[in-house]
Design a protein around this motif. Structure first.
Motif, PDB file in Angstrom:
ATOM      1  N   SER A 140      18.283  -1.926  10.395  1.00  0.00           N
ATOM      2  CA  SER A 140      18.633  -2.720   8.921  1.00  0.00           C
ATOM      3  C   SER A 140      20.146  -2.348   8.752  1.00  0.00           C
ATOM      4  O   SER A 140      20.496  -1.099   9.107  1.00  0.00           O
ATOM      5  CB  SER A 140      17.665  -2.547   7.957  1.00  0.00           C
ATOM      6  OG  SER A 140      16.437  -2.712   8.280  1.00  0.00           O
ATOM      7  N   LEU A 141      20.747  -3.325   8.633  1.00  0.00           N
ATOM      8  CA  LEU A 141      22.498  -3.160   8.329  1.00  0.00           C
ATOM      9  C   LEU A 141      22.743  -4.097   7.161  1.00  0.00           C
ATOM     10  O   LEU A 141      22.062  -5.292   6.971  1.00  0.00           O
ATOM     11  CB  LEU A 141      23.335  -3.549   9.406  1.00  0.00           C
ATOM     12  CG  LEU A 141      24.642  -3.261   9.103  1.00  0.00           C
ATOM     13  CD1 LEU A 141      25.097  -1.790   8.654  1.00  0.00           C
ATOM     14  CD2 LEU A 141      25.509  -3.782  10.506  1.00  0.00           C
ATOM     15  N   HIS A 142      23.343  -3.633   6.199  1.00  0.00           N
ATOM     16  CA  HIS A 142      23.637  -4.346   4.934  1.00  0.00           C
ATOM     17  C   HIS A 142      25.012  -4.281   4.647  1.00  0.00           C
ATOM     18  O   HIS A 142      26.033  -3.264   4.813  1.00  0.00           O
ATOM     19  CB  HIS A 142      23.001  -3.861   3.457  1.00  0.00           C
ATOM     20  CG  HIS A 142      21.464  -3.466   4.051  1.00  0.00           C
ATOM     21  ND1 HIS A 142      21.066  -2.143   4.438  1.00  0.00           N
ATOM     22  CD2 HIS A 142      20.703  -4.346   4.112  1.00  0.00           C
ATOM     23  CE1 HIS A 142      19.817  -2.317   4.540  1.00  0.00           C
ATOM     24  NE2 HIS A 142      19.319  -3.504   4.386  1.00  0.00           N
ATOM     25  N   GLY A 143      25.787  -5.355   4.058  1.00  0.00           N
ATOM     26  CA  GLY A 143      26.957  -5.323   3.556  1.00  0.00           C
ATOM     27  C   GLY A 143      27.919  -5.378   4.409  1.00  0.00           C
ATOM     28  O   GLY A 143      29.331  -4.510   4.465  1.00  0.00           O
ATOM     29  N   PHE A 144      27.702  -5.819   5.710  1.00  0.00           N
ATOM     30  CA  PHE A 144      28.696  -5.721   6.573  1.00  0.00           C
ATOM     31  C   PHE A 144      29.775  -6.849   6.525  1.00  0.00           C
ATOM     32  O   PHE A 144      30.997  -6.325   7.070  1.00  0.00           O
ATOM     33  CB  PHE A 144      28.002  -6.203   8.025  1.00  0.00           C
ATOM     34  CG  PHE A 144      27.297  -7.566   8.310  1.00  0.00           C
ATOM     35  CD1 PHE A 144      28.137  -8.805   8.424  1.00  0.00           C
ATOM     36  CD2 PHE A 144      25.880  -7.551   8.036  1.00  0.00           C
ATOM     37  CE1 PHE A 144      27.469  -9.803   8.591  1.00  0.00           C
ATOM     38  CE2 PHE A 144      25.445  -8.753   8.366  1.00  0.00           C
ATOM     39  CZ  PHE A 144      26.079  -9.644   8.456  1.00  0.00           C
ATOM     40  N   ASP A 145      29.917  -7.481   5.443  1.00  0.00           N
ATOM     41  CA  ASP A 145      30.926  -8.453   5.148  1.00  0.00           C
ATOM     42  C   ASP A 145      31.829  -7.923   4.091  1.00  0.00           C
ATOM     43  O   ASP A 145      32.943  -8.745   3.701  1.00  0.00           O
ATOM     44  CB  ASP A 145      30.398  -9.847   4.599  1.00  0.00           C
ATOM     45  CG  ASP A 145      29.541  -9.735   3.474  1.00  0.00           C
ATOM     46  OD1 ASP A 145      28.591  -8.579   3.490  1.00  0.00           O
ATOM     47  OD2 ASP A 145      29.579 -10.147   2.486  1.00  0.00           O
ATOM     48  N   VAL A 146      31.621  -6.780   3.630  1.00  0.00           N
ATOM     49  CA  VAL A 146      32.315  -6.471   2.313  1.00  0.00           C
ATOM     50  C   VAL A 146      33.501  -5.619   2.543  1.00  0.00           C
ATOM     51  O   VAL A 146      34.457  -5.520   1.839  1.00  0.00           O
ATOM     52  CB  VAL A 146      31.421  -5.358   1.397  1.00  0.00           C
ATOM     53  CG1 VAL A 146      30.134  -6.188   0.962  1.00  0.00           C
ATOM     54  CG2 VAL A 146      31.178  -4.056   1.970  1.00  0.00           C
TER      55      VAL A 146
END
Length: 705
Positions: A140-146
């Motif tokens: 799981s990976l989150h916020g890769f765009d921030v």
């Protein structure tokens, strides 16, 4: 917030532990990101999602997305440890959910010198009542765009590999909006039920897509890739949640694959492994790193070191109708051409129609009668292959039993996939259940007979059915039965290789319908396709190193016309940089065509030592089936090898960018065929090779040093 940073082989993972003792994963990157730029709240994310029956997510997760799971957001961080391993290291993060009585481990395994790691999760029921699992993510990976300035529409390009019978390895790429996920909300407020997702349900793990994804970040100049290493059901998704983008990668779930598993107190369940690559550059750089990772993970074997030449009698040749009379001229010619393995394909076990009679695996006396020259019938023919200097091979489809097989009526239902009290039937076959120790013992006996009695050294292990969601016999769900069968089959296969380490087993699923690295960690060679059109097959050859290492990618060569030398050359260029699956009625070809085949095989043997660990590159990018030109390069230890195909169009010239050689005076020659060169010119300043092919359909192999 306290931070935990992992940095191995230039891959960085940044974790945080918040004031509620929740573990957060902020990024996976090749660079250290500026945490001060993070203005969105990560509190609704967990580095592992655990969906438990009866669990309640406190907020609307907007549809069927694998995010903000009740048990996942309730996990509390305990500690972590780093452990040295033989070829790298392992990080394990420990978490606990008191409400559900679940202890969760999150594993990240790194390998020295490779920008990749393996990720998987393990959950243990530490409570006093059973818990039902409906999903457990592997990565799981989150916020890769921030961390960037651009919006995700401009910034990202997603690469997929479509797959299908005679449509293998069809690469495609596009923006998120082209994939269906449009940026319709303000940055920092992204939230929607829409997602980009790819799912496989069933035992043909690659029947529509490869279990791969590549996310190219053009702003930061890096690429993230993931590979699901499972031979059954799987799922991944990219979507918006809580103002950010996320990626979830998993094996089977209840929603997408009818998988449900009840874990009793003290019981444990482990998710399927997922490999993750993070590298500077674009999708081609990530594909190179993924290949290096595959070489580290697969079973040590002689076949991938020596890369022998294989002849198989099926494709555009005998089509499953072998007899002693038909085989003899093929065996003689294959030996004369320099082949080292000779595989008799399907039909050797059945006097009549071979499809629904599979399962007993005894040779047909009608097809291979006892004669003066062959006093032992079929086994004499196999000895004849050895006498010609080749290792004999046979086709098997060991996981199935035909409806017309004598044994099918004698064995109990516990041997087979069952649903709703009845045997699962698919295309006139039953699916054997490898959870059953009697089935595994039967399979052991078949392999022992072929290897020890018949002297077989090569097995083409085919798999031509799709039994669907699985079996509910003695399982919590059909998906649970399928998952445990797949794992039992892999364990059985590992045992076969332990007993017969020199045995070569080709992984085949109607061509490339099970082209995954659960299977290819064990099997040294993979059938890439049943494609019958040699011109189209060149696309599969070019794209093969996206999916598997070149030395594992078996490609057919089957020249058909007696006097068409360019057709013969094209067929041989298809296989030259990968693994040769030679076929066709070679003895019917003209003398010049046979000479071209022998020359190609000789050149292949002369260069394979240099190419066995070669690095692939794509001067024209990945190939599409409609392209007029295609190109695959392999950078070996001593030389670089370049296969170039023209497949139509009116333009006889093609420019091949090779920036790695810009400014260098290099020596280039047309290596195959030696006597039929093609015009070319090297532009040192631009780093481009221009080739000129006078015919609309032709191919050549070039050498660079």
């Amino acid at each position: 917030m306290r931070y935990i940073e992992i940095c191995e082989n230039d891959v960085r993972l940044m974790f945080g532990v918040d004031d509620k003792e929740r573990l957060l994963l902020f990024y996976v990157s090749t660079r250290q990101q500026d945490m001060d730029r993070v203005t969105t709240d990560f509190s609704e994310f967990s580095p592992v999602e655990v969906i438990v029956t009866g669990g309640n997510c406190p907020e609307d997760r907007l549809g069927h997305k694998l995010v903000h799971s009740s048990a996942g957001v309730g996990l509390r961080f305990l500690n972590y440890e780093r452990m040295e391993e033989e070829n790298g290291c392992r990080y394990v993060f420990y978490m606990q959910n008191e409400e559900y009585g679940l202890h969760v481990e999150l594993h990240y395994c790194f390998y020295d010198g490779v920008q990749a790691f393996t990720s998987f999760s393990r959950v243990t029921n530490t409570g006093h009542i059973p818990q039902g699992l409906e999903a457990l993510t592997s990565f799981s990976l989150h916020g890769f765009d921030v961390y960037g300035r651009q919006g995700y529409e401009e910034r990202y390009r997603l690469h997929l590999v479509h797959n299908g019978w005679q449509k293998e390895l069809a690469w495609s790429a596009g923006s998120f909006s082209q994939m269906g996920l449009s940026a319709s909300q303000e940055r920092g407020r992204y939230n929607s039920s829409k997602m980009i997702s790819v799912t496989n349900t069933g035992a043909w793990s690659t029947k529509e897509y490869l279990p791969l994804g590549f996310l190219e970040d053009r702003e930061q100049g890096e690429c993230l890739a993931w590979q699901i290493e499972h031979n059954g059901s799987w799922h991944w998704e990219i979507a918006e949640h809580a103002g950010m983008l996320y990626l979830k990668v998993t094996g089977p779930t209840e929603l997408y694959a009818h998988w449900y598993r009840e874990i009793a107190p003290g019981e444990q369940f482990t998710s399927v492994p997922v490999s993750v690559v993070c590298t500077k550059g674009d999708v081609r750089d990530a594909a190179v790193q993924l290949n290096e990772y595959r070489r580290r993970k697969r079973r040590e074997n002689e076949d991938n070191r020596t890369m022998p030449v294989i002849y198989n009698d099926y494709m555009n040749c005998l089509w499953g109708k072998p007899t002693t009379e038909e085989e003899i001229p093929l065996i003689d010619m294959a030996a004369d051409m320099g082949c080292e393995y000779y595989c008799i394909d399907c039909g050797w076990y059945s006097a009549g129609e071979w499809w629904s009679n599979v399962g007993e695996w005894l040779p047909s006396k009608e097809r291979f009668p006892v004669t003066t020259k062959f006093p032992e019938g079929f086994t004499s023919l196999l000895k004849y292959i050895r006498a010609k200097g080749m290792v004999p091979g046979l086709w098997l489809e060991l996981e199935v039993m035909g409806l017309n097989c004598r044994l099918a009526g004698q064995k109990p239902d516990s041997w087979f996939f069952m649903r709703h009290g009845r045997r699962v039937r698919e295309k006139s076959r039953y699916q054997l259940d490898f959870r059953n120790p009697q089935v595994r013992a039967f399979a052991d006996e078949v392999i022992a007979r072929l290897v020890e009695e018949y002297g077989v050294g090569y097995i083409k292990m085919d798999y031509n059915i799709e039994p669907g969601i699985g079996t509910d016999y003695e399982a919590d769900s059909p998906g649970d039965g399928l998952l445990e069968h797949e794992r039992a089959y892999l364990a059985w296969l590992a045992g076969i290789f332990a007993k017969y380490p020199r045995l070569v087993i080709e992984n085949c699923g109607s061509g490339g319908m099970r082209m995954d690295y659960a299977m290819l960690k064990l099997c040294s060679i993979q059938s890439t396709s049943d494609m019958e059109n040699y011109r189209i097959y060149s696309t599969i050859a070019v794209n093969a190193p996206i999916a598997l290492t070149p030395e594992q990618a078996a490609v057919w060569s089957y020249p058909l016309h007696a006097q068409d030398e360019e057709e013969t050359i094209f067929n041989m260029v298809n296989v030259m940089l990968l693994r040769i699956h030679q076929s066709g009625h070679l003895f019917r070809l003209g003398e010049h065509c046979r000479e071209l085949i022998a020359e190609a095989i000789s050149y292949y043997k002369d260069t394979r030592e240099d190419r066995r660990s070669a690095c692939p590159f794509w001067p024209l990018g990945f190939a599409a089936y409609q392209d007029d030109w295609a190109c695959l390069g392999l950078q070996g230890a001593d030389k670089t090898y370049l296969a170039v195909w023209r497949r139509g169009g009116d333009e006889p010239d093609c420019l091949l960018p090779m920036p790695q050689y810009r400014g260098k005076e290099i020596h280039i020659r047309c290596a195959y065929p030696a006597k039929k060169e093609a015009a070319f010119a090297w532009d040192c300043e631009e780093g481009c090779l221009n080739v000129t092919f006078g015919r609309k359909v032709m191919a050549r192999v070039f050498e660079i040093e």
